[in-house]
Scaffold this motif. Structure first.
Motif, PDB file in Angstrom:
ATOM      1  N   ALA A  23      11.334 -44.937  -1.142  1.00  0.00           N
ATOM      2  CA  ALA A  23      10.894 -46.078  -1.948  1.00  0.00           C
ATOM      3  C   ALA A  23      11.536 -46.167  -3.324  1.00  0.00           C
ATOM      4  O   ALA A  23      11.334 -47.147  -4.033  1.00  0.00           O
ATOM      5  N   ALA A  24      12.314 -45.183  -3.723  1.00  0.00           N
ATOM      6  CA  ALA A  24      12.773 -45.126  -5.110  1.00  0.00           C
ATOM      7  C   ALA A  24      13.846 -46.147  -5.449  1.00  0.00           C
ATOM      8  O   ALA A  24      14.003 -46.520  -6.607  1.00  0.00           O
ATOM      9  N   ARG A  25      14.594 -46.616  -4.451  1.00  0.00           N
ATOM     10  CA  ARG A  25      15.679 -47.543  -4.749  1.00  0.00           C
ATOM     11  C   ARG A  25      16.045 -48.329  -3.495  1.00  0.00           C
ATOM     12  O   ARG A  25      15.507 -48.110  -2.416  1.00  0.00           O
ATOM     13  N   GLY A  26      16.965 -49.261  -3.664  1.00  0.00           N
ATOM     14  CA  GLY A  26      17.492 -50.010  -2.529  1.00  0.00           C
ATOM     15  C   GLY A  26      16.442 -50.793  -1.767  1.00  0.00           C
ATOM     16  O   GLY A  26      15.550 -51.420  -2.354  1.00  0.00           O
ATOM     17  N   VAL A  27      16.546 -50.756  -0.443  1.00  0.00           N
ATOM     18  CA  VAL A  27      15.637 -51.497   0.423  1.00  0.00           C
ATOM     19  C   VAL A  27      14.194 -51.045   0.210  1.00  0.00           C
ATOM     20  O   VAL A  27      13.269 -51.859   0.202  1.00  0.00           O
ATOM     21  N   GLY A  28      13.983 -49.743   0.029  1.00  0.00           N
ATOM     22  CA  GLY A  28      12.632 -49.243  -0.176  1.00  0.00           C
ATOM     23  C   GLY A  28      11.980 -49.811  -1.413  1.00  0.00           C
ATOM     24  O   GLY A  28      10.828 -50.243  -1.385  1.00  0.00           O
ATOM     25  N   LYS A  29      12.703 -49.816  -2.518  1.00  0.00           N
ATOM     26  CA  LYS A  29      12.155 -50.357  -3.757  1.00  0.00           C
ATOM     27  C   LYS A  29      11.878 -51.846  -3.637  1.00  0.00           C
ATOM     28  O   LYS A  29      10.840 -52.347  -4.100  1.00  0.00           O
ATOM     29  N   GLU A  30      12.782 -52.589  -3.007  1.00  0.00           N
ATOM     30  CA  GLU A  30      12.562 -54.027  -2.815  1.00  0.00           C
ATOM     31  C   GLU A  30      11.354 -54.286  -1.926  1.00  0.00           C
ATOM     32  O   GLU A  30      10.609 -55.251  -2.130  1.00  0.00           O
ATOM     33  N   THR A  31      11.130 -53.420  -0.949  1.00  0.00           N
ATOM     34  CA  THR A  31       9.971 -53.576  -0.068  1.00  0.00           C
ATOM     35  C   THR A  31       8.676 -53.314  -0.831  1.00  0.00           C
ATOM     36  O   THR A  31       7.691 -54.049  -0.684  1.00  0.00           O
ATOM     37  N   VAL A  32       8.667 -52.286  -1.657  1.00  0.00           N
ATOM     38  CA  VAL A  32       7.507 -52.030  -2.509  1.00  0.00           C
ATOM     39  C   VAL A  32       7.233 -53.239  -3.393  1.00  0.00           C
ATOM     40  O   VAL A  32       6.086 -53.688  -3.548  1.00  0.00           O
ATOM     41  N   ALA A  33       8.292 -53.793  -3.982  1.00  0.00           N
ATOM     42  CA  ALA A  33       8.145 -54.945  -4.877  1.00  0.00           C
ATOM     43  C   ALA A  33       7.517 -56.135  -4.159  1.00  0.00           C
ATOM     44  O   ALA A  33       6.613 -56.793  -4.686  1.00  0.00           O
ATOM     45  N   LEU A  34       7.991 -56.419  -2.950  1.00  0.00           N
ATOM     46  CA  LEU A  34       7.470 -57.560  -2.197  1.00  0.00           C
ATOM     47  C   LEU A  34       6.028 -57.332  -1.752  1.00  0.00           C
ATOM     48  O   LEU A  34       5.179 -58.229  -1.865  1.00  0.00           O
ATOM     49  N   LEU A  35       5.726 -56.156  -1.237  1.00  0.00           N
ATOM     50  CA  LEU A  35       4.362 -55.860  -0.804  1.00  0.00           C
ATOM     51  C   LEU A  35       3.400 -55.954  -1.990  1.00  0.00           C
ATOM     52  O   LEU A  35       2.315 -56.544  -1.883  1.00  0.00           O
ATOM     53  N   HIS A  36       3.800 -55.393  -3.108  1.00  0.00           N
ATOM     54  CA  HIS A  36       2.971 -55.416  -4.301  1.00  0.00           C
ATOM     55  C   HIS A  36       2.745 -56.843  -4.786  1.00  0.00           C
ATOM     56  O   HIS A  36       1.618 -57.241  -5.102  1.00  0.00           O
ATOM     57  N   ALA A  37       3.823 -57.631  -4.818  1.00  0.00           N
ATOM     58  CA  ALA A  37       3.720 -59.014  -5.293  1.00  0.00           C
ATOM     59  C   ALA A  37       2.840 -59.863  -4.393  1.00  0.00           C
ATOM     60  O   ALA A  37       2.224 -60.832  -4.847  1.00  0.00           O
ATOM     61  N   ARG A  38       2.766 -59.476  -3.119  1.00  0.00           N
ATOM     62  CA  ARG A  38       1.996 -60.256  -2.152  1.00  0.00           C
ATOM     63  C   ARG A  38       0.625 -59.660  -1.884  1.00  0.00           C
ATOM     64  O   ARG A  38      -0.016 -59.976  -0.882  1.00  0.00           O
ATOM     65  N   GLY A  39       0.173 -58.796  -2.781  1.00  0.00           N
ATOM     66  CA  GLY A  39      -1.224 -58.378  -2.740  1.00  0.00           C
ATOM     67  C   GLY A  39      -1.536 -57.016  -2.188  1.00  0.00           C
ATOM     68  O   GLY A  39      -2.697 -56.588  -2.231  1.00  0.00           O
ATOM     69  N   ALA A  40      -0.541 -56.299  -1.653  1.00  0.00           N
ATOM     70  CA  ALA A  40      -0.826 -55.000  -1.052  1.00  0.00           C
ATOM     71  C   ALA A  40      -1.004 -53.927  -2.114  1.00  0.00           C
ATOM     72  O   ALA A  40      -0.441 -53.999  -3.199  1.00  0.00           O
TER      73      ALA A  40
END
Length: 255
Positions: A23-40
């Motif tokens: 999750a620290a960078r790249g696809v993982g970080k972008e996935t964390v960002a999207l999940l977080h922004a969408r309420g997770a």
């Protein structure tokens, strides 16, 4: 393109608990960002530096440093999600490792190292998530795979085999999880413009350029584009999709 932190993002993951590896960078970080922004509510796991900045950038994200190749890391990560959020609804198996070597130069250590991250580690997390989701009454397991799970890659024996194993694991999880409300899918990603390759290929820029020229879209993927597909497969919008290997490779395998 809108920032993942903007309030215009749909809250489709409101009330959901998610776990993301690598999750620290790249696809993982972008996935964390999207999940977080969408309420997770998200637990972010990585063995590399960079996790502390995630917690600063995305308030409420729980970070955990850990090696996915160790069975105990998966147990601890899932327990962290359950303790912090009351359960687990989404696993994004994103941690990965690659290697480019001819078959005759690939060592036993090479094989074990790549398999430990891509296959064994993903299995540990999927197994522990499966147990937690069974108690929860359902969930979604999504893995970052590769186009090499369907086509061969020169000098990619170990990487291809590991991603092929992950694709087959995904299908078994889908079959065993169907009656439990657990879906499992894999994104067969194409080449992505991320510093992930820099660790393994000194010619990474030229490598990316060669793949861009070979794809119908004429470019390689951005991390956000793959994260969007991962999040789609974790969301209710893909409620009838399970056991699928979804190509997100710019058309590379369409020929």
């Amino acid at each position: 393109m809108a920032s993942a932190s903007e309030s215009t993002e749909p809250a489709e993951f409101a009330g959901k608990a998610a776990l993301v590896t690598g999750a620290a960078r790249g696809v993982g970080k972008e996935t964390v960002a999207l999940l977080h922004a969408r309420g997770a509510r998200v637990v972010a796991v990585d063995v590399r530096p960079g996790l502390s900045s995630l917690a600063d950038e995305f308030p409420g994200v729980v970070t955990m440093t850990g090696d996915v190749t160790l069975e105990g890391t998966a147990t601890r990560a899932v327990r962290t999600a359950v303790d912090a959020f009351g359960g687990l609804d989404i696993l994004v198996n994103n941690a990965g490792r690659t290697l480019n070597k001819p078959v005759t130069e690939t060592t036993a250590e090479d094989w074990d190292t790549v398999m430990a991250v891509n296959a064994r580690g993903s299995f540990f997390f999927a197994r522990e998530a499966f147990r937690a989701m069974k108690e929860r009454g359902g969930g979604a397991i999504v893995s970052t795979g590769s186009y090499v799970c369907t086509v061969g890659l020169p000098e990619g024996a170990v990487y291809s085999a590991s991603k092929g194993a992950l694709a087959q694991l995904t299908k078994v999880l889908a079959i065993e999880g169907g009656s439990l409300g657990i879906r499992a899918n894999l994104v067969a990603a194409g080449v992505i413009e991320t510093d992930f390759l820099d660790t393994f290929r000194p010619d990474s820029r030229a490598y990316l350029a060669s793949f861009a020229d070979a794809q119908p879209l004429g470019r390689v993927a951005q991390p956000r584009e793959i994260a969007e597909v991962l999040c789609f497969l974790a969301s209710p919008r893909s409620s009838f999709v399970t056991g699928a290997v979804v190509a997100a490779d710019g058309g590379f395998t369409a020929a």
